[in-house]
Design an enzyme around this catalytic site. Sequence first.
Site: not given
Length: 352
Positions: A217, A202, A223, A45, A209
Site C-alpha cells: 500500500c 484497501c 494512513c 456503473e 497493508c
Amino acid sequence: MSEKVMIFSEVKNFTQDLIDWQKKLGRHDLPWQKNRTAYRVWLSEIMLQQTQVSTVLNRYDEFLKIFPTVERLGAATVDEVLAQWSGMGYYTRARNLHRCAQSVMTDHDGVFPSDPKVLESLPGIGRSTAAAVAVFAYGKRAAILDGNVKRVLARIWGFDQDLTKTLHTNQLWSHAENLLPHKKSDLIAYTQGLMDFGATHCTQYQPACIDPQKGSCPFKKSCVAYLSERINQIPLKVKKVKVEKIDMTWWVMIHQDQVLLEKRPEKGIWAGLWCFPESQELVKEPSQAMPAFKHVLTHRQMTIKPIKVHLKKRVRLQENQQWFSLNDVGGLGLPKPMSLFLKSLDLVRDGE
DNA sequence: AACACGGGGGG
DNA sequence: CCCCCAGTGTT
C-alpha cells in the site's frame, strides 16, 4: 481554521500518488474502460452498483450485444430488459435502466447529459453514479463516493465517525471533492484509481497493508487507520439493531391467591426466570382475555396478551411449572414485565 | 449466518 | 432528515 482542515489533516500528495498508482498498478483492461461512451459507462456503473466485477464481466458484453444503444434499450419492453438482467439481483435497477434509457431518448435527444446534476435527475442515477459517468464519459470534474471510496478515504484520514449518519457522509463528500485533481487530464486515472485501489488493495477484510499477497500500500506511512491499528474499525457504520415485533401470550392461571408460573429455559429471552406459561392445551375452563400491553427490549418489541383462567383445582402441566402464592412471587426471579403485571394483579385482588 | 452494496421512496 | 427495502455474493 476551517472545518475541513480540522477533520481531514493533510495527507501529502495523496491525489498524485493515487494517480501514479493507478497508472502502474490499476486495472486497464475492463471492457467498460475501452471506448468510454456515456452509454457503456452508465451501463457498467449500474451493473456494478450491487454486483461484483467478476459477475459483471460475464454479463456486460452480452447485454450490449442485445441492447447495443440507448435507443434500442429504450425501445425494448421492460420484460426483455428484466430477462437480460435475470440473475443479477436488485431488479429495480433493470426497471430504472429501462426508464432512464427512455428518458434519455425523449427528454435529452438521445444523448446522455454531461452535467452531473442533470444526470442525477435520471432514474437509477444517484450522486456517485452521476459523477462516474460525467468523469469517464465526458471528462468532467466530479467526485465519486461509493462504498470502496468511503473505505479508502475514511481509513487514510482516520475518519472514524458513523457513516450511517448523513452529516458524516456529507463531510466525506466534501473531502472527496477537495481531493480531486486540478488537471482535467488526470481525472479519469484518479477516479479509476480510487475505485481500483478500494476494490483490490484497501479491501474491507485483509487489506494490502496487512496482507502482502495483495501487494503493497503506497499510503502505509500516512494512513491513520493503519498507523493507529484501526483498520477493522474504520469505516464505522453503526448498525441499528433490528427491532423484531413479537406477540406473546401469557396464560394467567389462578387458583384462590395462587398463580401457576413456569421457569423459562436456560437459553433465550429471560433465561431461567419465572413467567406465565406461553401455551397450554389441557385446561378447558372459561378464559378471559386481559388488556394487551407492550414491552420494549433492545432488539424486540413485544406485545403481551394475557389470558386469565380461574381454576377450580391446582393442576401442574409440566415439570418446570409451579404454583406460587401472590405473596411469595416477589422473591422469585421475574422479568420486568412480569413483576409489573403481578403488581397489577395484586391491585385487582385488593380491589375485589 | 451475517454482512456488504447504491438508489428510491415514504414518513 | 431518518428508516427500510431489495438479491446476490463474500467472509
